[in-house]
Scaffold this motif. Structure first.
Motif, PDB file in Angstrom:
ATOM      1  N   UNK A 249      49.894  34.963  40.344  1.00 28.80           N
ATOM      2  CA  UNK A 249      50.181  36.425  40.695  1.00 28.80           C
ATOM      3  C   UNK A 249      49.742  37.264  39.473  1.00 28.80           C
ATOM      4  N   UNK A 250      49.743  38.712  40.103  1.00 31.01           N
ATOM      5  CA  UNK A 250      48.908  39.897  39.276  1.00 31.01           C
ATOM      6  C   UNK A 250      49.769  40.141  38.077  1.00 31.01           C
ATOM      7  N   UNK A 251      48.621  40.274  37.146  1.00 32.44           N
ATOM      8  CA  UNK A 251      49.760  41.040  36.164  1.00 32.44           C
ATOM      9  C   UNK A 251      49.172  41.901  34.927  1.00 32.44           C
ATOM     10  N   UNK A 252      49.622  42.593  34.054  1.00 31.47           N
ATOM     11  CA  UNK A 252      48.458  43.608  33.222  1.00 31.47           C
ATOM     12  C   UNK A 252      47.863  42.327  32.286  1.00 31.47           C
ATOM     13  N   UNK A 253      46.745  42.600  31.577  1.00 34.43           N
ATOM     14  CA  UNK A 253      46.300  41.835  30.378  1.00 34.43           C
ATOM     15  C   UNK A 253      46.320  42.680  29.455  1.00 34.43           C
ATOM     16  N   UNK A 254      46.119  43.789  28.641  1.00 31.50           N
ATOM     17  CA  UNK A 254      45.456  44.992  28.256  1.00 31.50           C
ATOM     18  C   UNK A 254      45.727  45.640  29.259  1.00 31.50           C
ATOM     19  N   UNK A 255      44.448  46.444  28.561  1.00 31.71           N
ATOM     20  CA  UNK A 255      43.882  47.363  30.031  1.00 31.71           C
ATOM     21  C   UNK A 255      43.891  47.288  31.656  1.00 31.71           C
ATOM     22  N   UNK A 256      43.575  46.035  31.860  1.00 33.48           N
ATOM     23  CA  UNK A 256      43.600  45.823  33.096  1.00 33.48           C
ATOM     24  C   UNK A 256      44.298  44.779  33.818  1.00 33.48           C
ATOM     25  N   UNK A 269      40.813  40.940  36.713  1.00 37.71           N
ATOM     26  CA  UNK A 269      40.175  41.606  37.848  1.00 37.71           C
ATOM     27  C   UNK A 269      40.176  43.269  37.766  1.00 37.71           C
ATOM     28  N   UNK A 270      39.107  43.082  36.566  1.00 38.27           N
ATOM     29  CA  UNK A 270      38.970  44.392  35.669  1.00 38.27           C
ATOM     30  C   UNK A 270      38.241  44.883  36.946  1.00 38.27           C
ATOM     31  N   UNK A 271      37.594  46.322  37.384  1.00 39.18           N
ATOM     32  CA  UNK A 271      36.590  46.904  38.222  1.00 39.18           C
ATOM     33  C   UNK A 271      37.082  46.247  39.618  1.00 39.18           C
ATOM     34  N   UNK A 342      21.281  22.242  35.487  1.00 39.26           N
ATOM     35  CA  UNK A 342      21.456  21.269  36.028  1.00 39.26           C
ATOM     36  C   UNK A 342      22.703  20.137  35.321  1.00 39.26           C
ATOM     37  N   UNK A 343      24.580  20.784  36.171  1.00 39.64           N
ATOM     38  CA  UNK A 343      25.412  20.204  35.710  1.00 39.64           C
ATOM     39  C   UNK A 343      25.538  18.417  35.911  1.00 39.64           C
ATOM     40  N   UNK A 344      26.460  17.757  35.984  1.00 37.86           N
ATOM     41  CA  UNK A 344      26.194  16.557  36.012  1.00 37.86           C
ATOM     42  C   UNK A 344      27.781  16.403  35.984  1.00 37.86           C
ATOM     43  N   UNK A 345      28.215  15.392  36.961  1.00 45.49           N
ATOM     44  CA  UNK A 345      29.543  15.277  37.326  1.00 45.49           C
ATOM     45  C   UNK A 345      30.399  14.956  35.951  1.00 45.49           C
ATOM     46  N   UNK A 346      31.634  15.133  36.068  1.00 43.42           N
ATOM     47  CA  UNK A 346      32.554  15.032  34.182  1.00 43.42           C
ATOM     48  C   UNK A 346      31.843  16.176  33.399  1.00 43.42           C
ATOM     49  N   UNK A 347      31.341  17.466  33.424  1.00 44.59           N
ATOM     50  CA  UNK A 347      30.609  18.488  32.483  1.00 44.59           C
ATOM     51  C   UNK A 347      32.435  19.277  32.477  1.00 44.59           C
ATOM     52  N   UNK A 348      32.145  19.704  31.509  1.00 45.44           N
ATOM     53  CA  UNK A 348      32.965  21.219  31.483  1.00 45.44           C
ATOM     54  C   UNK A 348      32.101  22.478  31.577  1.00 45.44           C
ATOM     55  N   UNK A 349      32.463  23.330  32.075  1.00 44.81           N
ATOM     56  CA  UNK A 349      32.022  24.431  32.233  1.00 44.81           C
ATOM     57  C   UNK A 349      32.840  25.344  32.238  1.00 44.81           C
ATOM     58  N   UNK A 350      32.126  26.582  32.550  1.00 45.38           N
ATOM     59  CA  UNK A 350      32.600  28.269  32.372  1.00 45.38           C
ATOM     60  C   UNK A 350      31.960  28.640  33.625  1.00 45.38           C
ATOM     61  N   UNK A 351      33.083  29.365  34.039  1.00 46.42           N
ATOM     62  CA  UNK A 351      32.929  30.010  35.557  1.00 46.42           C
ATOM     63  C   UNK A 351      32.874  31.669  35.178  1.00 46.42           C
ATOM     64  N   UNK A 352      31.830  32.523  35.313  1.00 45.41           N
ATOM     65  CA  UNK A 352      32.264  33.074  35.828  1.00 45.41           C
ATOM     66  C   UNK A 352      32.266  34.254  36.813  1.00 45.41           C
ATOM     67  N   UNK A 353      32.933  35.516  37.700  1.00 44.03           N
ATOM     68  CA  UNK A 353      33.261  35.605  38.660  1.00 44.03           C
ATOM     69  C   UNK A 353      32.993  37.160  38.856  1.00 44.03           C
ATOM     70  N   UNK A 354      31.985  37.444  38.997  1.00 48.75           N
ATOM     71  CA  UNK A 354      31.427  39.481  38.667  1.00 48.75           C
ATOM     72  C   UNK A 354      32.617  39.776  39.958  1.00 48.75           C
TER      73      UNK A 354
END
Lengths: 363, 296
Positions: A249-256, A269-271, A342-354
């Motif tokens: 769902x689309x929601x408002x979070x602060x400025x964007x 979804x900024x920008x 190289x990440x391995x199976x089971x690792x936690x990762x942070x994912x950024x979406x340009x």
């Protein structure tokens, strides 16, 4: 843009009647330009072949009109249209030689035997089968028959050449060769090609513009790059290449605005041009190669996920990631310099979406 | 495939070989033998007295001085039969091709029904069907009546017992043999070839003459053979619709074994006919063998 050659206006085509009626085309409008390699791409039953047959004159429109250089074609039978077709099955005349096949269209235009023969030689040379003129079609391989079908259709110098999945019967290697060959022929002859295929790679490799079709409608028209990078519909993004889809769902979070995923995390979804109102549910799409992976805990605003699987492909590595144990994502990372990430199976990762890679899609 | 040895394979076809050998080969040999014997005084033959008179008398007759004179009577009957068979074949083609084409253009379900309808005449005896045509064609018959009712006074058609009546009857009888093979060749004709012809600028007439007819040629030839050859041997139709005034080969042969009691001559006529048909077939097969070679 150059001149419009084929113009379809609100074209509909229905087969049968009453409750059994099949709407093969539903209010389709499209302009095809001079000297363009135009591809109609879609799964079987999407109406692409029907549109081609309407342009060729083999079927009559139920509604709407098709014009060639401004002249409405609707009531013109196929033999009066300066449009030729390369059929899926080639449809070479089995009782005529290769040369007679090529000169057939010329003879129908009352071109003298001498000129027709000369033209046939040119065509045979164009498709690089000069020494095969006196053979019967049955003596040729599939790829050669394909070239003859092209030569036959090009010989009368049509305004538009229609190609109905002409490469589908060829094996992969030959298909790749013919893709290059087709593009070369189109450039050399300067004739507008309207090509029908269900093969997205074929469409991307050859086309100037692609119309992606589904269920009798054109969803998106654009250059191969447009279609791949900025798909408008979930179907388009899914049909061409690989894509990740995130629903929420689309929601408002602060400025964007943000997309609130069912698991509780938010995608910023900024920008991003959403065009969608708050609290509406939406689907966003992002290509696997556009995801950026970071070691866990290094990016606060990133999506947090877990590597479920790693598949090594040589040139790149594909990571299967799950977010909150319910949303699956695919990330493709190129293996440059042996790749330090190289990440391995089971690792936690942070994912950024340009922001530039996120597309809000119509379902 | 070594499941069947040569020996065992022979036994598979043995019944057919024995049947044809006994019921076709043997009578043929007997006929050939009879044709070179002298005729018996009261019919039958003089066994053991050889003579080629039968073959000679096909073209010649002996006058009172025992000189050979050319007699074209029999030759004329042969020529007439060939001419009439050719006419019938052409008529059957003119009627049969459009019929076959129409059927081939129908949806699959309806095609089967039409083909079924084409074969319905075979359900009735040929004699009955020819009598029916006599009723239709005779003066004051059904056709006469119909013409009169729309204001055309023929004063009697005067068509029964003429070569035309025979040709109409033969065309009717053998039309299915023309329709079916042409249909078979049109039915497997790839519809996209016709579309391709249209696409390349051929109108309907050109598509027909340049693409459909050449591709249907094997069916047309097969149909022509299936009509022409049985026509040559037609017996019932010329007998009934020709009224006996108009003889074809079969009637001539029949009369030799019947009223004329000249078995050797009847046999000889049969063999002359057989030779002519075989010669025609030979020419045809040589021509088409060449065409087939060119095509492949």
């Amino acid at each position: 843009m150059s001149e419009v050659v084929i113009s379809a206006r609100s074209v509909s085509k229905r087969f049968g009647s009453g409750t059994h009626a099949v709407h093969a085309l539903d209010d389709v409008s499209v302009d095809i330009f001079q000297n363009e390699f135009f591809t109609m791409l879609g799964p079987s039953g999407c109406g692409k072949t029907t549109l081609l047959r309407l342009i060729g004159g083999f079927e009559q429109t139920t509604a709407g009109e098709i014009a060639l250089e401004g002249r409405v074609l609707n009531d013109l039978p196929p033999f009066k249209r300066p449009i030729n077709t390369v059929f899926q099955s080639y449809a070479l005349f089995p009782h005529l030689t290769v040369r007679q096949n090529i000169t057939f269209g010329l003879e129908m235009q009352n071109i003298s035997r001498h000129d027709a023969s000369k033209r046939a030689d040119e065509m045979l040379e164009l498709v690089r089968l000069s020494q095969f003129g006196d053979r019967q079609p049955s003596q040729l391989s599939g790829g050669q028959q394909q070239r003859i079908a092209l030569a036959r259709a090009l010989a009368p110098a049509p305004k538009v050449l229609l190609l109905d999945e002409p490469l589908s019967a060829l094996d992969l290697k030959l298909r790749k060769e013919m893709q290059i060959e087709l593009k070369r022929l189109q450039t050399e002859t300067g004739i507008t090609f309207v090509f029908v295929t269900h093969d997205q790679e074929e469409a991307l490799a050859m086309s100037d513009r692609i119309a992606v079709m589904k269920s009798g409608k054109i969803l998106q028209i654009g250059t191969p790059r447009d279609i791949y990078e900025t798909p408008t519909h979930r179907f388009v993004a899914d049909f061409i290449g690989d894509s990740n889809f995130l629903q929420g769902d689309i929601k408002q979070n602060g400025a964007h605005a943000v997309l609130a995923l069912p698991g509780g995390q938010n995608v910023s979804l900024a920008n991003v041009e959403t065009g969608i109102h708050l609290s509406q549910s939406a689907t966003i799409g992002i290509r696997p190669e556009r995801l950026i992976l970071h070691p866990a805990g290094t990016h606060n605003t990133a999506l947090r996920g877990k590597i479920a699987d790693v598949v090594y492909f040589g040139t790149d590595t594909t990571y299967h990631i799950t977010i909150d144990d319910q949303t699956a994502l695919l990330a493709r990372v190129q293996n440059r310099d042996g790749s330090t990430m190289a990440f391995a199976k089971g690792n936690n990762v942070d994912i950024t979406l340009p922001a530039g890679a996120i597309r809000v899609l119509v379902d | 495939m070594e499941i069947f040895t040569r020996h065992k394979r022979f036994w598979l076809i043995a019944p057919a070989v024995i049947y044809i050998g006994f019921f076709m080969g043997l009578p043929l040999v007997q006929m050939a033998y009879v044709s070179i014997l002298e005729r018996g005084v009261n019919g039958g033959v003089e066994w053991g007295n050889f003579s080629f008179d039968s073959y000679v008398s096909f073209i010649f007759e002996r006058d009172l001085m025992d000189n050979l004179m050319v007699n074209t009577d029999y030759l004329q009957i042969f020529l007439r039969s060939f001419g009439l068979s050719a006419l019938t074949t052409v008529l059957a083609l003119i009627l049969g091709f459009p019929t076959a084409f129409y059927i081939a253009m129908q949806p699959q379900k309806r095609r089967n029904m039409f083909i079924f309808l084409v074969t319905i005449p075979f359900w009735t005896n040929i004699l009955v069907r020819n009598y029916a045509w006599m009723l239709l064609l005779r003066n004051g018959g059904l056709i006469d009546h119909l013409l009169a009712s729309v204001g055309i006074q023929t004063g009697g058609l005067d068509i029964l017992y003429t070569p035309y009546a025979v040709s109409i009857g033969l065309t009717y009888t053998y039309l299915p043999f023309m329709v079916l093979p042409i249909y078979a060749s049109l039915e497997k004709l790839d519809h996209r070839l016709i579309e391709a012809a249209f696409d390349l600028g051929a109108n309907k007439r050109k598509a027909m003459t340049r693409i459909i007819l050449p591709l249907a040629a094997p069916g047309i030839v097969a149909g022509a053979i299936l009509v022409f050859i049985p026509c040559l041997g037609a017996y019932v139709t010329p007998e009934l619709l020709g009224g006996g005034k108009f003889m074809m080969i079969s009637n001539l042969i029949g009369s030799q074994f019947g009223a004329a009691r000249n078995w050797p001559f009847g046999s000889a006529l049969s063999f002359v006919l057989l030779a002519m048909v075989l010669l025609a077939m030979l020419v045809y097969s040589l021509k088409f063998k060449k065409m087939a070679e060119d095509a492949s």
